[in-house]
Every structure is written in C-alpha cells, then in structure tokens.
Design a protein around this motif. Structure first.
Motif, PDB file in Angstrom:
ATOM      1  N   ALA A  90       0.836  -1.205   0.000  1.00  0.00           N
ATOM      2  CA  ALA A  90       0.000   0.000   0.000  1.00  0.00           C
ATOM      3  C   ALA A  90       0.873   1.259   0.000  1.00  0.00           C
ATOM      4  O   ALA A  90       0.595   2.226  -0.720  1.00  0.00           O
ATOM      5  CB  ALA A  90      -0.938  -0.009   1.202  1.00  0.00           C
ATOM      6  N   ALA A  94       1.093   4.158  -2.825  1.00  0.00           N
ATOM      7  CA  ALA A  94       0.917   5.577  -2.496  1.00  0.00           C
ATOM      8  C   ALA A  94       2.116   6.395  -2.974  1.00  0.00           C
ATOM      9  O   ALA A  94       1.953   7.503  -3.497  1.00  0.00           O
ATOM     10  CB  ALA A  94       0.721   5.744  -0.994  1.00  0.00           C
ATOM     11  N   GLY A  97       2.003   6.968  -6.597  1.00  0.00           N
ATOM     12  CA  GLY A  97       1.007   8.015  -6.875  1.00  0.00           C
ATOM     13  C   GLY A  97       1.557   9.408  -6.593  1.00  0.00           C
ATOM     14  O   GLY A  97       1.337  10.345  -7.350  1.00  0.00           O
ATOM     15  N   HIS A 117      -2.896  14.656   7.588  1.00  0.00           N
ATOM     16  CA  HIS A 117      -4.167  14.142   7.078  1.00  0.00           C
ATOM     17  C   HIS A 117      -5.195  14.039   8.211  1.00  0.00           C
ATOM     18  O   HIS A 117      -6.387  14.267   8.009  1.00  0.00           O
ATOM     19  CB  HIS A 117      -3.946  12.779   6.427  1.00  0.00           C
ATOM     20  N   PRO A 173      -4.612  13.277  -2.071  1.00  0.00           N
ATOM     21  CA  PRO A 173      -5.303  12.037  -2.479  1.00  0.00           C
ATOM     22  C   PRO A 173      -4.494  10.763  -2.196  1.00  0.00           C
ATOM     23  O   PRO A 173      -5.068   9.769  -1.757  1.00  0.00           O
ATOM     24  CB  PRO A 173      -5.512  12.214  -3.991  1.00  0.00           C
ATOM     25  N   SER A 174      -3.158  10.810  -2.421  1.00  0.00           N
ATOM     26  CA  SER A 174      -2.331   9.616  -2.180  1.00  0.00           C
ATOM     27  C   SER A 174      -2.287   9.271  -0.698  1.00  0.00           C
ATOM     28  O   SER A 174      -2.327   8.102  -0.318  1.00  0.00           O
ATOM     29  CB  SER A 174      -0.916   9.840  -2.701  1.00  0.00           C
ATOM     30  N   GLN A 176      -4.537  10.111   1.512  1.00  0.00           N
ATOM     31  CA  GLN A 176      -5.890   9.666   1.871  1.00  0.00           C
ATOM     32  C   GLN A 176      -6.108   8.206   1.470  1.00  0.00           C
ATOM     33  O   GLN A 176      -6.650   7.410   2.239  1.00  0.00           O
ATOM     34  CB  GLN A 176      -6.904  10.556   1.158  1.00  0.00           C
ATOM     35  N   LYS A 177      -5.609   7.861   0.275  1.00  0.00           N
ATOM     36  CA  LYS A 177      -5.792   6.478  -0.198  1.00  0.00           C
ATOM     37  C   LYS A 177      -5.001   5.507   0.671  1.00  0.00           C
ATOM     38  O   LYS A 177      -5.486   4.440   1.037  1.00  0.00           O
ATOM     39  CB  LYS A 177      -5.349   6.359  -1.655  1.00  0.00           C
ATOM     40  N   LYS A 180      -6.769   4.949   3.899  1.00  0.00           N
ATOM     41  CA  LYS A 180      -7.927   4.061   3.698  1.00  0.00           C
ATOM     42  C   LYS A 180      -7.480   2.595   3.549  1.00  0.00           C
ATOM     43  O   LYS A 180      -8.069   1.689   4.140  1.00  0.00           O
ATOM     44  CB  LYS A 180      -8.674   4.512   2.423  1.00  0.00           C
ATOM     45  N   ASP A 181      -6.422   2.395   2.765  1.00  0.00           N
ATOM     46  CA  ASP A 181      -5.903   1.029   2.550  1.00  0.00           C
ATOM     47  C   ASP A 181      -5.432   0.407   3.866  1.00  0.00           C
ATOM     48  O   ASP A 181      -5.726  -0.748   4.165  1.00  0.00           O
ATOM     49  CB  ASP A 181      -4.727   1.043   1.560  1.00  0.00           C
TER      50      ASP A 181
END
Lengths: 186, 121
Positions: A90, A94, A97, A117, A173-174, A176-177, A180-181
């Motif tokens: 993950a 990221a 990204g 974040h 966004p990276s 945040q992703k 989440k992951d």
C-alpha cells in the motif's frame, strides 16, 4: 486508536531496506543470496537487516536443521510480516502516486503526512500525535517535506500567530488512499 | 516404485567456488546453473546420479559420506591431488574388503573414494 496503529505501521516500515526486503523475500524463494542479488545489497548489510526484522518478529529465520532441502526458504514472513508486506504494498502504491521518490526510506516521513491528514496542523499537535519522535527530527522531516512540495507551511494568526502545516493539494489524495488502505488492513 | 537415479543436494556458501571444485578438481560436468536462484547441478560419472547445490547464508557441512568407486585408489588419489583436491589423511585399507580415501569439498561436505578389493579365497 486505529489512527495510532496506522501511524505505527508506517513508522515500523520505514528504513532503507525494510520495504524492499518485505516485497522481495518471497520472489527470492526466501533464500539469502538470491535476495541479496535482487536487492543489490552487500551480504553483511542484508544479514544485519534480516536480523533486525527477525528481532521485530517480522520474519522467521530457519536454522540449517529446520530446512529439509537447500532450495527451501531460509527466511519466512511471520503473520506480522505478512500483514506488513500488504501494508508495504500500500505504501509503495501511495509513493508511486505521489511521485516524490522513496519516502518510507526515512523514518517519520509517512507518520508526519498522516498526522497532517488527521488534521494535526500545528507543530505541537503533530508532536503530540507522534509521541516518540523528537522535536528535532520532526522539524527536519517537515522542512524536507516542504522542500519536496508535499507539505506547505502557512502563516496563521488564529488562535495565535504561528505556522500551520498542510498537505499540498496534489499530495492529499495519495495520503488519503494510503490511510484508507491501511485502515482496511487493520 | 523408484525410478533410476540419485540426486544429492548440498547447501554451499559460494556457488562459483563449488562448481570450480566439482568440475575442475573432481572432473564432473556442469548440468545446469541458475544464477538468479544461486543453484546448480552437476552430473557425476554415473548416469542419472547428480549433485545439486544451492547457496545458503549458513552452511552446516554434511558428514554422511558420498562415496565414489574408483578403479585404482593410488592412481585416483594422485590424479585428484594434482587437480587440487585435499585428502584427509592417507589411504585406509580394510583387508580383503575395501580401500578408502576421504576428502571434503570447499564447504566441508564429506566424500570418499573407494576401491573394492576382491577377497582372497
């Protein structure tokens, strides 16, 4: 609580060799010299890194007597190691990204980004969340992240004059992703 | 049940050093070598009898002996010595049974040469 666990996971995976070893171990058949060749790392450095991972309970070192064939693994991921490998994947996703290089190479980079974040924008708030980081290392990492244009430093007057730190809009966004992951992994 | 053939596998510290020993000093032929996986096999003088090697961080030498039969012990020892094999001690003779000579490979795995003697009747 989960936030702390997510931050700890990224901190645990920091370092020059931790993620590369976790992501390469299985394709090297768990064997020492194929792993060293794939990573282009010296045997002594690989050895000390593997020892460290073993002490952290991330990998298991099989003794020559446990191995029934010379082609069988010398090192295997533990349950914790398997979890961290998924987390490492993950982080790698990221980082590709974000396109700012290998950020997990340095300790506290990802914890700082995750703290931002989690809406910790003041230095003291970041410090409070990342308890075991010294002010000196935090200052250093935040400065570097600003230079890499991942973090921006903004002057604020409310509630009192000082600096606020924010993730750059294109970095958000990276991060945040990844959050989440890792949340779904935990 | 069994198919003909026998393979022995060893952990070794350095594949190149091992292959030099088994091909140049012992005179066997390289069957295949996989550099990425740091493994190789050699073919011995006997059909379907191979020795496999894979590199390992820690090598514990195997003390069980793998024995190669030779026609003439003195000649074989002399030839292998000239090719760089170091023997452990001298040729030992068990009267009317066998002559033995012991050596080890670069990792210390044990090997023997044997010459079976015909018993006097």
């Amino acid at each position: 609580m989960t936030n702390v666990r997510i931050i700890q996971t990224t901190q645990e995976l920091s370092g020059r060799w931790t993620i590369p070893i976790l992501l390469t171990l299985q394709q090297a058949g768990g064997r020492f010299t194929p792993l060293g060749r794939q990573l282009e790392i010296s045997p002594s450095r690989l050895s000390s890194n593997l020892k460290k991972l073993e002490e952290q309970g991330i990998i298991k070192h099989l003794s020559p007597y446990d191995r029934r064939h010379p082609l069988l693994p010398e090192y295997q991921l533990t349950e914790k190691g398997l979890f961290l490998r998924e987390a490492a994947q993950a982080i790698q996703a990221a980082e590709s990204g974000l396109d700012r290089g290998f950020l997990a190479e340095k300790s506290w980079n990802w914890p700082v980004m995750l703290a931002l974040h989690y809406q910790c924008h003041r230095f003291q708030a970041i410090r409070k969340l990342l308890q075991s980081a010294t002010p000196r290392i935090l200052t250093m990492r935040i400065t570097e992240l600003c230079e890499q244009e991942i973090v921006q430093k903004l002057l604020t007057t409310e509630p009192r004059p000082g600096f606020n730190y924010w993730l750059q809009p294109d970095a958000e966004p990276s991060v945040q992703k990844l959050e989440k992951d890792l949340y779904s992994l935990i | 049940m069994y198919k003909p053939g026998l393979t022995i596998w060893y952990n070794v510290a350095n594949l190149e050093r091992t292959l030099t020993f088994y091909t140049e000093a012992l005179g066997f032929t390289l069957d295949f070598q996989d550099d990425d996986n740091r493994m190789a096999m050699i073919q011995t003088n006997t059909k379907d009898c191979c020795i496999g090697f894979a590199e390992a961080e820690t090598v514990v030498p195997v003390t069980s002996s793998t024995v190669f039969e030779v026609e003439n012990m003195e000649q074989a020892v002399e030839k292998l010595r000239a090719q760089g094999v170091t023997f452990t001690g001298e040729i030992e003779t068990i009267p009317d049974f066998v002559k033995l000579a012991t050596f080890s490979d670069p990792d210390g795995h044990c090997f023997e040469l044997s010459e079976t003697l015909v018993a006097h009747t």
